[in-house]
Design a protein around this motif. Sequence first.
Motif, mmCIF file in Angstrom:
data_model
loop_
_atom_site.group_PDB
_atom_site.id
_atom_site.type_symbol
_atom_site.label_atom_id
_atom_site.label_comp_id
_atom_site.label_asym_id
_atom_site.label_seq_id
_atom_site.Cartn_x
_atom_site.Cartn_y
_atom_site.Cartn_z
ATOM 1 N N VAL A 1 1.589 29.045 -12.395
ATOM 2 C CA VAL A 1 2.919 30.017 -12.649
ATOM 3 C C VAL A 1 2.316 31.222 -12.313
ATOM 4 O O VAL A 1 1.036 31.578 -12.560
ATOM 5 C CB VAL A 1 3.323 29.658 -14.019
ATOM 6 C CG1 VAL A 1 2.261 30.086 -15.080
ATOM 7 C CG2 VAL A 1 4.266 30.372 -14.437
ATOM 8 N N HIS B 1 -0.168 22.513 -11.513
ATOM 9 C CA HIS B 1 0.610 23.458 -11.826
ATOM 10 C C HIS B 1 0.346 24.768 -12.133
ATOM 11 O O HIS B 1 -0.793 24.895 -13.030
ATOM 12 C CB HIS B 1 1.392 22.685 -13.214
ATOM 13 C CG HIS B 1 2.530 23.365 -13.807
ATOM 14 N ND1 HIS B 1 2.973 23.237 -14.976
ATOM 15 C CD2 HIS B 1 3.427 24.383 -13.342
ATOM 16 C CE1 HIS B 1 4.035 23.987 -15.120
ATOM 17 N NE2 HIS B 1 4.285 24.783 -14.057
ATOM 18 N N VAL C 1 8.910 21.431 -15.007
ATOM 19 C CA VAL C 1 7.970 22.334 -15.268
ATOM 20 C C VAL C 1 7.525 22.165 -16.741
ATOM 21 O O VAL C 1 6.428 22.608 -16.986
ATOM 22 C CB VAL C 1 8.397 23.793 -15.199
ATOM 23 C CG1 VAL C 1 8.964 24.039 -13.764
ATOM 24 C CG2 VAL C 1 9.685 24.071 -16.042
ATOM 25 N N HIS D 1 7.109 28.696 -10.853
ATOM 26 C CA HIS D 1 6.183 27.675 -10.989
ATOM 27 C C HIS D 1 5.807 27.043 -9.455
ATOM 28 O O HIS D 1 6.711 26.682 -8.752
ATOM 29 C CB HIS D 1 6.607 26.482 -11.806
ATOM 30 C CG HIS D 1 7.118 27.107 -13.334
ATOM 31 N ND1 HIS D 1 6.168 26.789 -14.180
ATOM 32 C CD2 HIS D 1 8.142 27.886 -13.834
ATOM 33 C CE1 HIS D 1 6.638 27.508 -15.548
ATOM 34 N NE2 HIS D 1 7.844 27.787 -15.242
ATOM 35 N N VAL E 1 4.230 23.617 -8.212
ATOM 36 C CA VAL E 1 3.926 22.255 -8.684
ATOM 37 C C VAL E 1 3.563 21.191 -7.690
ATOM 38 O O VAL E 1 4.424 21.245 -6.637
ATOM 39 C CB VAL E 1 4.859 21.596 -9.879
ATOM 40 C CG1 VAL E 1 4.718 20.376 -10.081
ATOM 41 C CG2 VAL E 1 5.419 22.837 -10.961
#
Length: 584
Positions: free
Chosen positions: A111, A109, A101, A54, A56
């Motif tokens: 992934v 965000h 997450v 992830h 972020v």
Amino acid sequence: MHCWSFQLQVHSHAPTHVVLLVVEEPIEASLNRHCKECQDVGWGQHMVCNKKYHFVLPSSDTMVAACWNGKGGNASDGGLLLPNPTTTNYPNERKSSNNLVELEGHMMHGVFHSNGFGHLLCVNGVETGFDLAGRQILDFWDRLCTGLHARKVSLNDNSHKRGMELRLIHGVTYSEPWFGRWDYKFDRETFCVTQQMYQKAIEALQGMPLCLLINHLVTSNHEIPLIFSRYSTLSDNSLVTIGDLFHFMLELKSRLPPTNHQNPCIDSIYNTGVLAETNCRWSPKRFRWVSRQEVRDAARAYIGDIGLLDFVLKLLGNHIVGNYLVCRTLNLATKVLEYCLEDISNHASPNHQDGLLINNPKAKSAWYKISKFQLMKDIFYLYKYVLKDQKMSNAGIFSAIPMAVRIILDSKYLVKDYCSEVVPLKGMEGKSNIYCTVMLRNNSEEEDDNHKNVINNNAIILQPYECVPLKNSATIDDLKQEVERNFKERGFMVDSVAHLNNAKGTDLAFGMVEVGQNIVLEGRCSKEMGGVSEMFECGAINYLVHCPCGAKEDDGERMVSCDIFPHIFLCNRCEREIILLPSP
């Protein structure tokens, strides 16, 4: 879950910083083994990866929320606990990372699965109260994906600005969604909408003639003809279609100065200094804006028909009458319409650039008074009453507008193909690369039924290919072991190499296959890893999709799920419409 933090500098000339958090999520720590985003975008046949990462950019709110939940107390007690990958993860640290997450409201965000396929889950820019503009965040995300050698990245385009869906506004204006400037393109057939249908819908809206639209709306909507007149006066080129009008307005928006929030009415694209030119008949004293009531009272002495006078005042504005330009605007302070006259007889032809008037004191004086606030208001008005107005559905040629709009809004799964094939690993001394995928032969009819959407001749082909480095002296047995090691995390056990059934295990691999070649290996899934249903991102598919739109597989949209299909099913909207029908 391990977590790393990085401080990023946003502007070199005025340094500001944001924090990037990278969280490694192993499959055993995941709340859900399978990836819903992969299934929604059509990658449900991919094998489950053992790790995903992830990326972020947290907002202050999500940082505080993660800190609160991580410590189980007041956020002011200390900062967010960021696990150190070289140390033991404490329970609070694990909880903080896991919670981070899962939270919504980050600036960004994204992934990535360990196979190079990723998803951009959210972007929140200044429109939603954050410090960075959406384009800045996308620029950073795009550089990040390039640097990480991403293969494909998907997103669900729900971008809005001031109450308008950007994929519709930018589709009509630029023939692509807002994300199209970063090469994200139509990919997933949502609601059974194909690429051809999507393109035809955009072309239909862009090519809708303005003259026919205005003639149709002039009796029911007086504002749209005024808006058209306002911007056709400004444009150097003829505005013939809806696409022309939206394109001109959005390009004009990028050239207007920011709105003065204290007095947005004074923001304009003209230079008021030109009004003092000696060769202009209209002195600064005479050039002034007067209210609608003042104009009406002055004209009342010459026009006896009050209805005709009010009708003319409603439609008059931004028109050239003889040697004068009649300007009309709304005073945002008093909420009253105002008019003024501009004498254009003694001015040379205006200088133009890309269809827009340029401030030129020697060319033309105050041609038009318009603020960015007014421009955005006009764009929203057209968006609401031309693109989204359902009354158009019964308006002859314009009945195509609601249908085309619906198709564009339904096309929201976008994908950027950075490099669909895996990036070759740097050749290590004594090793070469081959590209492998696997094929499962299933003996269970139940498993075949659950995965019939990815079965081909009683076999499941797992895409995409993955790069496997192999010693130049490796044998066929070594090849099988190396591929099994790469895919074992997903429960795959190799039996044979497709099309090399006669090869012996001791034969040299690169004597049978070429360097860089794509090969398929046959095998089976390990029962210990959960079987076939646990190997795919889509999980066990034990349902059927039957939609009136034609969709035959899950496209990520909400649906009615029934164990037994009723003979008649009515959605709430249809039921309400039937109730409103007159009695026989």
